[in-house]
Design an enzyme around this catalytic site. Sequence first.
Site, PDB file in Angstrom:
ATOM      1  N   ARG A 376       0.830  -1.199   0.000  1.00  0.00           N
ATOM      2  CA  ARG A 376       0.000   0.000   0.000  1.00  0.00           C
ATOM      3  C   ARG A 376       0.872   1.259   0.000  1.00  0.00           C
ATOM      4  NH1 ARG A 376      -5.097  -1.851   3.947  1.00  0.00           N
ATOM      5  NH2 ARG A 376      -5.514  -3.778   2.804  1.00  0.00           N
ATOM      6  N   ASN A 412       2.557  -5.487  -2.943  1.00  0.00           N
ATOM      7  CA  ASN A 412       1.185  -5.956  -2.749  1.00  0.00           C
ATOM      8  C   ASN A 412       0.260  -4.755  -2.588  1.00  0.00           C
ATOM      9  OD1 ASN A 412      -0.934  -8.015  -1.806  1.00  0.00           O
ATOM     10  ND2 ASN A 412      -0.833  -6.633  -0.062  1.00  0.00           N
ATOM     11  N   GLU A 413      -0.760  -4.668  -3.435  1.00  0.00           N
ATOM     12  CA  GLU A 413      -1.754  -3.589  -3.334  1.00  0.00           C
ATOM     13  C   GLU A 413      -1.065  -2.223  -3.275  1.00  0.00           C
ATOM     14  OE1 GLU A 413      -4.102  -4.511   0.114  1.00  0.00           O
ATOM     15  OE2 GLU A 413      -5.023  -6.258  -0.798  1.00  0.00           O
ATOM     16  N   MET A 414      -0.008  -2.052  -4.055  1.00  0.00           N
ATOM     17  CA  MET A 414       0.871  -0.900  -3.857  1.00  0.00           C
ATOM     18  C   MET A 414       0.187   0.444  -4.117  1.00  0.00           C
ATOM     19  SD  MET A 414       2.371  -3.567  -5.734  1.00  0.00           S
ATOM     20  CE  MET A 414       3.020  -2.905  -7.238  1.00  0.00           C
TER      21      MET A 414
END
Length: 807
Positions: A376, A412-414
Amino acid sequence: MKNYYSSFKYPLIHIALLLCISFVNAQTLTDSHRSKLNINNDWLYVENDSNSLSDVQNIKNWTAVHLPHTWNNEDATDLEPGYRRSGSWYKKNIEMAVIDKNLLYQLYFEGSNITTKVYVNGKDAGGHIGGYIGFTIDITKYIKSGNNEVLVRVDNSYAPEIIPSQKSDFFIFGGITRDVWLLTMERTHIGNLKITTPNVSANKASLKITATIENLNTSNGFQLKATLKNPEGKVVATKTSKVSAHTEILFPEIKNPQLWDTKTPHLYAITVSLMENKSVKDEMEDKVGFRWFEFKHYGPFYLNGKRLLLRGTHRHEEHAGVGAAMSNKQHRADMESIKEMGANFVRLAHYPQDPEIYKACDELGLLVWDELPWSRGGVGNDVWKTNTKNMLSEMIHQNYNHPSIIIWSLGNEMYWLPDFEDGDNTEKMNAFLTELNDMAHQLDPSRKTAIRKYYEGATIVDVFSPSIWSGWYSGSYKSYQKAIDTYKKEYKHFIHAEYGGSSQVGRHSENPITGEGQIQSDGWEEAIVQTDVANIAQIGDWSENYIVDLFDWYLRISESDSTFVGNIQWAFKDFGTPLRPENDIPYMNQKGLMDRNGKPKDAYYVFKSYWAEKPFAYIESHTWTEREGPQDTPRTISVYSNCNKVTFYHNGKSLGEKQKDMSKFPASGLTWDVNFLEGKNNLVAVGVSKAGEKVSDTLVVNYRYKKNAAANDLTLSYKKLDNGHYLVTATAVDKNNMRCLDYEDRVYFQCLSGGETLKNQGTPTGSESIKMANGQASIEVIPNGTQKMVMMVINQSFKGTYLTINP
């Protein structure tokens, strides 16, 4: 970044501090001064945020601790909003008998969250930016004979320029969370070993060793010798080379190598010796695994030329009571439980993990997805980019030699919840992701790169996982086949990471909520905000019954799909998160197959029934021993087993033998309709494996025909545990004092005197605030002596209930 993990994890010569051991064999004299001493014990700790060394040196109220240590071990999962994000200091006195001016002295930290500064005898010796990665501090210039004071400042404050983002769905534990070592070595020494296997087949393999030699003033008189031993310890190859700053030794042909795979993880040992005039001046050892792998385009995964369905789970690095400061024994236990379940793949979420984890994966045969902690937060400024690239470089260099690793994940889900203005800009995101991807391939051309749930970057990396949460965050679990069929065609190398749902231990339902008629059944994508469309995460009952059905459906789909790479369940154990304060256990993500203490839930046995090799049988469910229903209304009982045949008995009477059939649902057809008698019912399942081995499971169920009325009170009871503690249980009862099996409201425990609750553990018996499961909730209580204990339980609906325990 020097790879001191590979350097020291398998030392041929392990010597105590400042003790030089020499011995003579048939050919060489060993005069190595390399040593590695664990210094975890006897540190001092103070919770003080000062940046001033002089301020800390005057502090008197230090607390004795051993490492690993985090100040958030209970603070993260207590009932107070937020957790301590600040700085703290550690102090260690190291006694040195004699300082040898010809040696180097270093401190090696396996991990310290999240920024670190180290001072030795009042001097700034260095530091490190970023957690989850090992780093070395050279203290040669600062130590002296006698006592040496080491002060370490660690800070896990809000730091938008350091990944992971503070908006990630997990705690960023502060502290020296892994082992610390004192290293000694020759000034001219082997700095790093990089081991590659350029060509591997069933018939032959090649091996290349690249060694960096530090402080090499002249190569005269120096040689580098490499010795390779097979898994049985027999020398199979030896080679000697002239020395340069970067020396390469090639074994061009190793005949008939014993291949590393998930069932027979054969490991060779490589010993590299720095020789000076036939004397061994330095020596290091590491392990080698010969294997090759391939992701077929729009097809399955192959290991060593054979199709392998990836059967995976995720692992967060934490445990009840200690947070991220886990012992090596606890790390190993996690991986052994994952292997026992039958998994062959693990995604390390969402950061590089303790060296013990990679060692265990190498030895147990678990393929690894290793992940950069870009979780994130979007893309940041130039300082953020530098820190992120440094962490990627450190991760790859540190873990390069592990044969278990096949994927370097870049994030991940950057894009989600950007920390910087315009941080989710696709053009900027893709430009930086491309930099990271190129960098990863340059540092390691032999492995694949991956990301999860950033669709705009799916074609930049080698392997991509979209988001499929059928039956939890979206749709019905019965849409899973449609989801994977869609993505298999869309992404060249598609793997499915993250699926599952939450379950509260002990919560059961005769008719678990599936969302039928309430939700849009065909969806599977997790939305960013779950407010527009109802989903099971919102309306579900969080029962163990529902989640075993979900997993059962997913596995029967994945196990029967010959063109599927595989999937990775989320997550192996319950873990803490600051984003879920109102979960049934506050601040806990309860999607684990085990609770936070490592105790299996029902779902663990579903996976075993598909994946495990050792025969077993498990009656669903050992936490469902109190049930109710109308008389003469049969209930379907499932048995999860990997046996070919299972026979089921009710009160000594056989209800028949059934053959396991994966096309049937649930439990591959291993279900029986049981007409419960009122009172005690004895259930027995006997399984027979294909080899004829028998296994069994037994369960006693108390059944009642009368349904409880509405709850109107809470009662308390207790039992003494083997450890001397007490388990205090609250039960919701109706006007007839009957347990209310349908009551799930939150209750609050408190020990008023005579002891203390085992609280802030994030476990089913380790939280003072917890939602009930079938009308009950429990907490462990520690007595403080012979004084009587007074316990209280309350909630919003009923007056407080009290219990006195006389030890």
